[in-house]
Design an enzyme around this catalytic site. Structure first.
Site, short mmCIF file in Angstrom:
data_model
loop_
_atom_site.label_atom_id
_atom_site.label_comp_id
_atom_site.label_asym_id
_atom_site.label_seq_id
_atom_site.Cartn_x
_atom_site.Cartn_y
_atom_site.Cartn_z
N GLY A 268 -28.71 -1.86 -49.15
CA GLY A 268 -28.37 -0.45 -49.01
C GLY A 268 -27.00 -0.22 -48.42
N SER A 269 -26.12 0.51 -49.11
CA SER A 269 -24.75 0.67 -48.63
C SER A 269 -24.00 1.66 -49.51
CB SER A 269 -24.04 -0.68 -48.63
OG SER A 269 -24.27 -1.35 -49.85
N ARG A 270 -22.66 1.63 -49.39
CA ARG A 270 -21.84 2.60 -50.10
C ARG A 270 -20.46 2.02 -50.36
NH1 ARG A 270 -20.66 8.50 -47.37
NH2 ARG A 270 -18.52 8.77 -48.11
#
Length: 311
Positions: A268-270
């Site tokens: 999970g990240s960006r």
């Protein structure tokens, strides 16, 4: 006159002799027409057009015919097609994920030794881990005017903002396009444009939800600056609420191609892409982007931003 010997028709027309005669094989039968000799004459069993263009068989059975070999040949291509479909569907796992997949599997074995149903629960998480670290091939447009999505996920922001200070891209606002990756997206990161890596800058921080706008300022991140034909651009890997490790295997002063893998973020990240003047967005908020394939912006175009309709 003595009756003909057993099995000998004697040239006569007795019904017993006709029944005892064996099917006759001739050139017509071997070319696609199968006939059977009866007391009423020749009876055409069948004729298939598909057989006629093919070569004549070297051997024609005298006691009948069989399509077993043809059925087997028909099944083989179907089996090979099914095998190729399954093989193409299974996506390879990135080498960075091997330790995690192995750890999940070992834990599953231990849980199964304690309580058998827990083994299957652990196997579900093991399969999910392998799915998370998948590394599929992508087909990337090779055009220096196009900016390609660096990550799989949802476009969460398109706005003009000041880039992070550690990138040294100046204090003027730049177009920022953010792609948020949830735990089900592929987390392999790819270069958005062709160029040369100028610098790589890591900054520690917190781990708030990467979908929030303040994650760009507060969260742990790793930024790359790439010199392209349209100036310098910034690509920032941002850790999320669950992600606790940013990986980057690129190095400064190395050339990079559009769509080339350069890093990975776990769980999970960006990704933020900072673009200089002249870039126009080619995606909309909420759109799903595919790393290495989706065009998120374009340079040297007279067209304005893309207008989209949600349906």
């Amino acid at each position: 006159m003595e009756p003909p010997a057993r099995g000998d028709t004697g040239g006569g027309t007795s019904e017993a002799g006709a029944r005892k005669r064996r099917p006759r094989c001739d050139n017509a039968a071997c070319s696609g027409k199968l006939t059977r000799e009866t007391d009423a004459g020749r009876l055409l069993l069948f004729r298939t057009a598909a057989w006629e263009p093919g070569p004549r068989p070297q051997h024609c059975p005298r006691d009948g015919f069989s399509l077993t070999s043809k059925n087997e040949n028909a099944r083989r291509p179907a089996a090979m097609s099914l095998f190729n479909t399954v093989r193409n569907t299974i996506v390879p796992v990135h080498k960075e994920g091997y330790p995690f997949v192995a750890a999940f599997f070992v834990v599953s074995l231990v849980l199964g030794w304690i309580f058998k149903p827990l083994f299957w629960i652990g196997m579900i998480f093991t399969l999910w881990c392998a799915y998370f670290f998948r590394d599929p091939e992508r087909v990337t447009p090779q055009d220096d005017d196009l900016v390609i999505s660096p990550a799989d996920g949802k476009v969460s922001a398109i706005q003009m903002v000041t880039p992070p200070a550690e990138l040294n891209l100046g204090s003027e606002p730049m177009l920022r396009i953010s792609v948020f990756m949830n735990v089900f997206n592929c987390h392999v990161n790819r270069a958005p444009m062709r160029g040369r890596i100028v610098s790589i800058n890591y900054r520690s921080g917190s781990f708030v939800n990467a979908e929030l706008d303040k994650a760009s300022e507060d969260n742990e991140r790793n930024g790359l600056v790439i010199e392209t034909g349209h100036g310098q651009i910034g690509v920032v890997q941002i850790a999320g609420l669950v992600a606790r490790r940013i990986l980057c295997w690129a190095n400064p002063n190395e050339p990079v191609d559009a769509g080339e893998r350069f890093g990975l973020i776990r769980f999970g990240s960006r990704l933020d892409v900072f673009l200089p003047a002249g870039a126009a967005p080619r995606v909309s908020l909420g759109q799903t982007a595919v790393a290495g394939e989706t065009v998120i912006a374009e340079f040297a175009s007279a067209k304005g931003p893309v207008i989209s309709r949600r349906s």
